[in-house]
Design an enzyme around this catalytic site. Structure first.
Site, mmCIF file in Angstrom:
data_model
loop_
_atom_site.group_PDB
_atom_site.id
_atom_site.type_symbol
_atom_site.label_atom_id
_atom_site.label_comp_id
_atom_site.label_asym_id
_atom_site.label_seq_id
_atom_site.Cartn_x
_atom_site.Cartn_y
_atom_site.Cartn_z
ATOM 1 N N LEU A 137 31.090 51.051 80.267
ATOM 2 C CA LEU A 137 32.142 51.597 79.403
ATOM 3 C C LEU A 137 33.399 51.940 80.186
ATOM 4 O O LEU A 137 34.519 51.851 79.652
ATOM 5 C CB LEU A 137 31.609 52.827 78.664
ATOM 6 N N CYS A 138 33.224 52.353 81.446
ATOM 7 C CA CYS A 138 34.403 52.697 82.244
ATOM 8 C C CYS A 138 35.283 51.471 82.480
ATOM 9 O O CYS A 138 36.518 51.558 82.501
ATOM 10 C CB CYS A 138 33.990 53.321 83.566
#
Length: 519
Positions: A137-138
């Protein structure tokens, strides 16, 4: 519940441009009925979960053309839920629902035949399916580097922020168009080219472009296997065919094995239990099990036709059983529990889950209110044997120190005292230990102790021990029957058991504590 897309038109002959947006099942049925005289295809447009189990039961054979692992696992659980086993663990042929599955992935494809109870099901061979690609997700939120990153950002992050509480539907064209527009904006912001509506569909649905030739080969193989299964005109596929067309034409047939502990299709998943556990403790063990716990939420348990604990209308009637022991509910001791098949039902399961009980003899409590008086005497006698050995060691250790420190002119006197002491103590110690480990080895208590020790050895992977252990137990059980049948007159016959047989001496049993004590 799939509709026709423009991308579907180049790899089949049932759909036309005017059919785009129409249900695939409906249009396909119309084309087949018009093209093949005498054939009647009835379309059903909806989700596979919407149909009851009896609807699938009505078919002689099921052919899958699904595009996800989740859908395959669902249908696998439905079909295996029809399967029933007899008392000997053999599948009832009248309950076997054949299933043929095919799938393609670019230039690769597979076809397989699943006969529940005879061939491995999907759950047995989940390792055949590669894990889906997932992005951190980062990376999606901070450093997108590809079109897929922009699409997944709009799908996984932005959708929940802009449209909270609204579930994303991959078959909803408006939802897909929204994700495409947002992904295109993000790609433009970071200077990433290549975001298209077709790619958006492929990333969100995990779709890999289909190749017409691969589809034709796999579909032909599925139809052939379905025909062979229904007519028995030829030997069927056993049980998996793989096709690779990226560097030529390569096919390979493999016979995969069933998983004997499969929670979906096996006759009974082996589960080690404490026979003295209550039914509530058994249910708690199921829910805490790493593999079985994720399949259950509120299980009901039955044994044969007896409902041990049921939910809903049966709960008030069966709730008292939760405090009762398994051995009591099964109508016997630990021997009755060994190999017993319990059936577990749960709203999360598509079919019943069968469990084969393996009695955990090591966890059996040493002392129990229901143990016989003879067993209690044996435990006390064994404790006495241990105590006498400890006392002998306790006096011997400081005595050795005294001898080392004593002057030489006292050595003869100390040696004489030592001989007198051991002449007095040794016969008592030998008698207690000998009667404890030999005479009382015929009691129920020592048989338990023997099984505990031998089971511990077995669980530590001393392979090749099974035959020896069975031979040993058979002899022990025979001697116990002599005691029970002949009373005290059978003691002499029972104690004539010879542990120095070749089969015992050649195995790890001879080198363990129990082997030493019996010799």
């Amino acid at each position: 519940m799939d509709t026709i897309d423009v991308s579907n038109l180049n790899r089949q002959f049932l759909f036309r441009m005017k059919d785009v947006g129409q249900p695939k099942a409906t249009v396909a049925a119309e084309r087949i009925n018009a093209r093949v005289p005498g054939v009647k295809v009835t379309p059903v447009f909806g989700r596979i979960e919407d149909q009851p189990a009896d609807w699938y039961r009505a078919f002689s054979l099921i052919i899958l053309g699904l595009d996800s692992l989740e859908a395959r696992r669902y249908m696998n659980s439905v079909v295996c839920g029809f399967l029933e086993y007899d008392e000997e663990g053999q599948p009832d042929l009248s309950t076997v629902k054949p299933m043929v599955d095919g799938g393609t992935e670019g230039f690769k494809g597979h076809a397989r035949v699943i006969l529940p109870g005879h061939t491995p099901c999907f759950e047995c061979t989940l390792w055949l399916f590669p894990p889906q690609t997932k992005f951190p997700l980062c990376t999606l939120a901070e450093t997108p580097r590809s079109p897929a990153h922009c699409i997944e950002y709009a799908h996984l992050i932005l959708w929940g922020q802009v449209r909270p509480g609204e579930e994303f539907d991959t078959d909803n064209e408006e939802h897909m168009k929204w994700v495409y527009d947002k992904a295109a904006e993000r790609a433009k912001q970071y200077g990433i080219p290549g975001v298209t509506f077709q790619l958006t569909q492929g990333v969100v649905k995990n779709i890999i472009p289909a190749i017409a030739s691969t589809n034709a080969i796999i579909s032909a193989q599925c139809v052939l296997e379905a025909l062979k299964t229904l007519t028995c005109f030829s030997t069927g596929l056993d049980n998996y065919m793989m096709y690779v067309g990226s560097t030529g034409l390569y096919t390979h047939t493999a016979k995969y094995e069933k998983d004997p502990a499969c929670p979906v299709c096996s006759a009974g998943v082996p589960l080690e239990v404490d026979p003295h556990a209550t039914l509530q403790q058994f249910i708690d063990q199921l829910l805490a099990d790493p593999a079985l716990g994720k399949l259950l939420s509120a299980p009901s348990v039955s044994y044969g036709s007896t409902n041990l604990y049921g939910r809903g209308v049966f709960e008030a009637e069966t709730r008292p059983n939760l405090a009762r022991r398994l051995t009591e509910l099964l109508g016997g001791g630990p021997e009755a529990a060994e190999g017993a098949v319990l059936t577990v039902n749960d709203k999360k399961l598509r079919g019943p889950l069968r469990l084969t009980m393996a009695v955990d003899m090591i966890s059996r409590p040493i002392y129990d209110r229901k143990y016989s008086p003879l067993k209690r005497i044996s435990w006390a006698w064994r404790a006495l044997a241990t105590y006498t050995s400890f006392i002998t060691w306790l006096f011997s250790t400081p005595w050795l120190a005294v001898r080392q420190l004593a002057p030489s002119n006292f050595q003869d006197t100390l040696s004489e005292m030592e001989r007198s002491y051991f002449d007095f103590v040794t016969p008592i110690t030998n008698f207690v230990q000998d009667t404890s480990y030999k005479a009382f080895s015929m009691t129920d208590s020592t048989i338990d102790w023997s099984i505990n020790t031998a089971t511990h050895i077995y669980h530590n992977n001393l392979k090749g021990f099974e035959h020896t252990f069975d031979h040993f137990l058979n002899n022990m059980e025979h001697r116990v029957r002599i005691l029970k049948d002949d009373g005290l007159s059978g003691i002499g016959k029972a104690l004539s058991f010879d542990v120095h047989t070749p089969i015992i001496q050649k195995t790890p049993l001879a080198h363990t504590t129990i082997g030493e004590k019996l010799s």
